[in-house]
Design a protein around this motif. Sequence first.
Motif, short mmCIF file in Angstrom:
data_model
loop_
_atom_site.label_atom_id
_atom_site.label_comp_id
_atom_site.label_asym_id
_atom_site.label_seq_id
_atom_site.Cartn_x
_atom_site.Cartn_y
_atom_site.Cartn_z
N UNK A 175 -7.96 19.17 -5.04
CA UNK A 175 -8.00 17.72 -4.83
C UNK A 175 -6.63 17.18 -4.43
N UNK A 176 -5.57 17.77 -4.96
CA UNK A 176 -4.23 17.35 -4.58
C UNK A 176 -3.96 17.59 -3.10
N UNK A 177 -4.28 18.78 -2.62
CA UNK A 177 -4.05 19.11 -1.21
C UNK A 177 -5.01 18.36 -0.29
N UNK A 178 -6.25 18.18 -0.73
CA UNK A 178 -7.21 17.41 0.08
C UNK A 178 -6.73 15.96 0.21
N UNK A 179 -6.28 15.39 -0.88
CA UNK A 179 -5.75 14.03 -0.85
C UNK A 179 -4.51 13.93 0.02
N UNK A 180 -3.66 14.93 -0.05
CA UNK A 180 -2.44 14.94 0.77
C UNK A 180 -2.79 14.99 2.25
N UNK A 209 0.84 -1.21 0.00
CA UNK A 209 0.00 0.00 0.00
C UNK A 209 0.87 1.25 0.00
N UNK A 210 1.95 1.21 0.77
CA UNK A 210 2.87 2.35 0.77
C UNK A 210 3.53 2.54 -0.58
N UNK A 211 3.96 1.44 -1.19
CA UNK A 211 4.59 1.52 -2.52
C UNK A 211 3.58 1.99 -3.56
N UNK A 212 2.33 1.55 -3.42
CA UNK A 212 1.28 1.96 -4.35
C UNK A 212 1.01 3.46 -4.28
N UNK A 213 1.17 4.03 -3.09
CA UNK A 213 1.00 5.48 -2.94
C UNK A 213 2.04 6.22 -3.77
N UNK A 214 3.27 5.77 -3.71
CA UNK A 214 4.34 6.44 -4.46
C UNK A 214 4.16 6.31 -5.96
N UNK A 215 3.77 5.12 -6.40
CA UNK A 215 3.65 4.89 -7.84
C UNK A 215 2.33 5.40 -8.41
N UNK A 253 6.63 9.19 1.50
CA UNK A 253 6.17 9.42 0.14
C UNK A 253 5.23 10.63 0.06
N UNK A 254 4.45 10.87 1.12
CA UNK A 254 3.58 12.04 1.14
C UNK A 254 4.39 13.33 1.24
N UNK A 255 5.54 13.29 1.89
CA UNK A 255 6.42 14.47 1.92
C UNK A 255 6.88 14.81 0.51
N UNK A 282 3.94 16.35 -1.27
CA UNK A 282 3.75 17.74 -0.83
C UNK A 282 4.75 18.66 -1.51
N UNK A 283 6.00 18.21 -1.59
CA UNK A 283 7.03 19.02 -2.25
C UNK A 283 6.64 19.26 -3.71
N UNK A 284 6.15 18.22 -4.38
CA UNK A 284 5.74 18.37 -5.77
C UNK A 284 4.55 19.32 -5.90
#
Length: 157
Positions: free
Chosen positions: A88-93, A62-68, A143-145, A148-150
């Motif tokens: 939607x990007x910030x809400x999802x983050x 699940x963690x790897x799926x978040x990154x990909x 991966x969320x960091x 967020x940077x992106x």
Amino acid sequence: MYLHRLCDWMAAILRVFAWVAFAALITTVGLQVLARNILHEPMIWTGDVAQLLFTWLIFLGAGAGLRSGSHYTVDLLPMDKPLVKAFTGWTGLIGGVLVALIMLIHGWELAVIRSSAPIQTVGISRFWMYLPIPLCGAVMLLFLAEIAKDLIIRRDA
């Protein structure tokens, strides 16, 4: 730049782990079927080992799926609009960070609580069955960091 490299490194480790754990899972289940149906001598430990491997695969996957970005998404809003995409990007983050923190904090508490109980057939602590939950939370936060940077870089562009 360093965050991206660290995330690349972590994703590569997760991929290798997933391949090894999946091969071990298939082997374990194959042994279980072979022993039960052909040898008529069931191996009682195979079920617990398969469950342990499956748990690790699910949570770290699940963690790897978040990154990909391989989790399912449904676009209900017009994503071609920059404001909607940013919202939607910030809400999802934010939602992802909350879920990851819950997994990290409460998953660790659960692992510690269950550490006194053994997995009888294997002779190890149940801690190892629950450890993937907080590890998944930690990996997701990493991966969320990066996400967020992106999002920040895209906003300034």
